[in-house]
Design an enzyme around this catalytic site. Structure first.
Site, short mmCIF file in Angstrom:
data_model
loop_
_atom_site.label_atom_id
_atom_site.label_comp_id
_atom_site.label_asym_id
_atom_site.label_seq_id
_atom_site.Cartn_x
_atom_site.Cartn_y
_atom_site.Cartn_z
N THR A 95 0.87 -1.18 0.00
CA THR A 95 0.00 0.00 0.00
C THR A 95 0.91 1.23 0.00
OG1 THR A 95 -1.58 -1.26 1.31
CG2 THR A 95 -1.96 1.11 1.14
N LYS A 171 -7.25 1.28 -3.33
CA LYS A 171 -6.83 0.64 -2.08
C LYS A 171 -6.91 1.64 -0.91
CE LYS A 171 -4.84 -1.83 1.06
NZ LYS A 171 -5.60 -2.81 1.82
N LYS A 239 -0.06 5.34 8.35
CA LYS A 239 0.55 5.60 7.03
C LYS A 239 -0.54 5.67 5.95
CE LYS A 239 1.50 1.96 4.86
NZ LYS A 239 1.23 1.02 3.82
#
Ligand code: NAP
Length: 291
Positions: A95, A171, A239
């Site tokens: 990711t 995503k 994150k």
């Protein structure tokens, strides 16, 4: 196919194992070598560098923590970019940011290599059980070549578009939705606990209402406060919220809930929850309610 697999963390180990089970020839590299050796017992070859793993490979798959780790493993000395044959494809399942995915696509193109983004949904148990969802994007021919790899690691795959970064945008939005759900569970549980209603009773009602395995899994983890060991670390969750906000800024799409989530995750970090599961963000609402 002959595959290089870089990054054998919680997710990467299960994914690499399923590629082996599907009969692919897999050479692995991981910064911490013991994790590679565990897979050698299951038929993987072990390489001393990402470049060495990529030698003669038709595709390299990377499953690393974040942009920085991918940058080091792709462009560092003996990195993927240096080792991958021209015409071979790099499929990044980490990711990462949309901006960095654009950079990867451009750098690989200049070297005559193909680049796909193929991030995944599902926790380490799903990676192990071949139950991930893969969201990919990139050149249609490269996607066709990698379809046997998607089939080996997932229960379903989706194509988001022809630009790799579009898969990363999908995503990030998916994780933003999951993080929002966890925050709402935290807030609802705090109210209910202060109203003397058992959170487990609420679970029954909510699962009858929503009927989603994602709701069912996360609500149970939060109700049982089952935050250790982490399946997805809170540090990586923060994150992803940051990356969502960056992507939102790139296209001027305000996301007020993502801004709030960032502060909730920061509060969790401030209370020492960095290494706990990201669902422990629900504790922030409990603390705010004096629980
Ligand atoms: P993890 O268990 O923390 O593994 C991280 C991997 O990255 C390890 O192989 C680690 O190597 C490597 N790494 C980290 N920093 C590095 C560096 N500077 N140089 C080289 N290698 C480095 O993470 P994970 O849970 O597998 O997640 C991997 C990716 O998948 C992340 O982008 C995450 O956001 C995403 N993801 C996770 C989940 C989940 O539920 N866990 C679900 C979907 C997507 P070492 O072994 O040497 O530390």
């Amino acid at each position: 196919m002959k595959i290089a697999f870089i990054g054998l963390g919680r997710m990467g180990s299960g994914m690499a194992r399923n590629l082996l089970r599907a009969g692919h020839q897999v050479t692995v590299y991981n910064r911490t070598r013991q994790k590679s050796e565990a897979l050698a017992k299951e038929g993987a070859h072990v390489a001393d560098s990402p470049a060495a793993a990529c030698r003669d490979a038709e595709a390299a798959i990377s499953m690393l923590a974040d942009d920085r780790a991918v940058e080091e493993m792709v462009f560092g000395d003996s990195g993927i970019a240096a080792g991958l044959e021209s015409n071979a494809v790099h499929m990044s399942s980490s990711t990462i940011s949309t901006a960095f995915a654009r950079m990867l696509a451009s750098e690989h193109r200049q070297r005559g290599q193909a680049y796909l983004s193929a991030p995944v949904f599902g926790r380490p148990e799903a990676a192990e059980a071949k139950k991930l969802l893969v969201v990919s994007a990139g050149d249609p021919q490269a996607l066709d070549r990698c379809r046997p790899l998607f089939d080996a690691i997932s229960r379903a795959s989706f194509v988001a578009g022809t630009e790799p970064w579009q898969a990363n945008a999908v995503k990030l939005c998916g994780n933003f939705m999951i993080a929002s759900m966890m925050e709402t569970f935290g807030e609802a549980f705090a109210l209910l606990r202060k109203s003397n209603v058992d959170p487990h009773f609420f679970l029954e009602v909510i699962n009858a209402l929503f009927g989603s395995p994602v709701y069912a899994n996360y609500s149970a983890i939060i109700a049982n406060e089952n935050f250790q060991p982490a399946s997805f670390g809170l540090k990586l969750g923060l994150k992803d919220i940051r990356l969502t906000l960056q992507a939102a800024e790139e296209c001027a799409a305000p996301m007020p809930i993502a801004s709030l989530l960032r502060d909730q995750f920061l509060s969790a970090v401030a209370h020492g929850q960095e290494e706990a599961d990201w669902s422990s963000v629900a504790k922030v609402a409990a603390r705010n309610a004096g629980l």
